[in-house]
Design an enzyme around this catalytic site. Structure first.
Site, short mmCIF file in Angstrom:
data_model
loop_
_atom_site.label_atom_id
_atom_site.label_comp_id
_atom_site.label_asym_id
_atom_site.label_seq_id
_atom_site.Cartn_x
_atom_site.Cartn_y
_atom_site.Cartn_z
N SER A 153 0.84 -1.20 0.00
CA SER A 153 0.00 0.00 0.00
C SER A 153 0.87 1.25 0.00
O SER A 153 1.96 1.25 0.58
CB SER A 153 -0.90 0.00 1.24
OG SER A 153 -1.56 1.25 1.39
N TYR A 167 -2.22 -0.81 10.22
CA TYR A 167 -2.26 -1.10 8.78
C TYR A 167 -1.03 -0.53 8.08
O TYR A 167 -0.32 -1.23 7.35
CB TYR A 167 -3.54 -0.54 8.16
CG TYR A 167 -3.62 -0.75 6.67
CD1 TYR A 167 -3.98 -1.99 6.14
CD2 TYR A 167 -3.33 0.29 5.78
CE1 TYR A 167 -4.04 -2.19 4.77
CE2 TYR A 167 -3.39 0.10 4.41
CZ TYR A 167 -3.75 -1.14 3.91
OH TYR A 167 -3.81 -1.34 2.55
#
Length: 263
Positions: A153, A167
């Protein structure tokens, strides 16, 4: 140079974790459309079966369901064992896509988020890759190594505005793990690379895109979010002969949004 086959993944055997929904299904669709043989794994067996039914309507007998709870070490090892029985000649491509996120204000951010996300998003990527390394080695050929593609990501490249602490940390860890694996697995005939994805339409991103979609698009140099062709095409490139010399790379797949200053 055989340009006609440069981007071919025809008949390659591919395992895609989290391949039944969202970005994972986009990747699964690309490989099936390119005549690869695709195994889909996630803990949602019904979703795996539904995705395979949809994919087999594109290309019959090309998608197969192998459900497993990828949070569990034992389940990951069972998955690897089952795949070895089904594909004794080897696995050409492993796409580590399964993941989760957790957003909560800093003052309330729970320890459970760290346990869940660091396990699924990071530790189990290592566990599964480790367990499947012998199968990947079997499929590797000179000039056309086996591939590990890790779905990271841009939040592992930058500090996100949202309070998704575990995350972003897990994805940053995944990016570095992928580089470490590139050095470890390269001599074994296996490459390891990361796609650091920006916003794509998915269940994980649904609320954010519903509430901030236009703002996100306006902040992107290309003026849009990702589409299925973007992530599918990037994976096909990395899995094909065209990407056979790419190892240890982190490819930002975000239209350039991670480059934009916030002040």
């Amino acid at each position: 140079m055989d340009v006609n086959n440069l981007f071919s993944v025809k008949d390659k055997v591919v395992l895609i974790t989290g391949g039944a929904k969202g970005v994972g299904l986009m990747i699964s669709t690309a490989f099936v459309s390119a005549s690869a043989k695709v195994y889909i794994s996630s803990r949602d067996a019904a979703a795996c079966e539904a995705a395979c039914k949809q994919l087999n309507s594109i290309h019959p007998n090309s998608a197969f369901s192998l459900p497993a709870d990828l949070q569990s070490e034992a389940e990951v090892k069972r998955l690897a064992s089952e795949l070895e029985k089904l594909e004794p000649n080897g696995l050409h491509v492993l796409v580590n896509n399964s993941g989760a996120t957790w957003g909560e204000p800093y003052e309330k951010y729970p320890d459970a988020a760290w346990t869940k996300l660091l396990t699924l998003n990071l530790a189990r990527v290592f566990t599964l890759t480790q367990a499947l390394t012998p199968l990947l080695q079997k499929a590797s050929k000179k000039g056309d190594p086996a591939r590990v593609i890790n779905i990271g990501s841009i939040d592992g490249l930058r500090v996100p505005l949202l309070p998704t602490f575990a995350y972003s940390a897990s994805k940053a860890g995944l990016h570095h793990l992928s580089r470490h694996l590139a050095v470890e697995l390269g001599p074994k005939g296996i490459t390891s690379n990361v796609l650091a994805c920006g916003p794509f339409p998915s269940k994980m991103m649904r609320h954010t895109l519903d509430t901030m979609g236009e703002v996100i698009k306006e902040a992107n140099p290309l003026g849009r979010v990702g589409e299925k062709e973007d992530v599918g095409g990037a994976c096909i490139f990395l899995a094909s002969r065209a990407g056979g010399y790419v190892n240890g790379a982190t490819l930002a797949l975000d239209g350039g949004v991670h480059l934009m200053a916030k002040i």
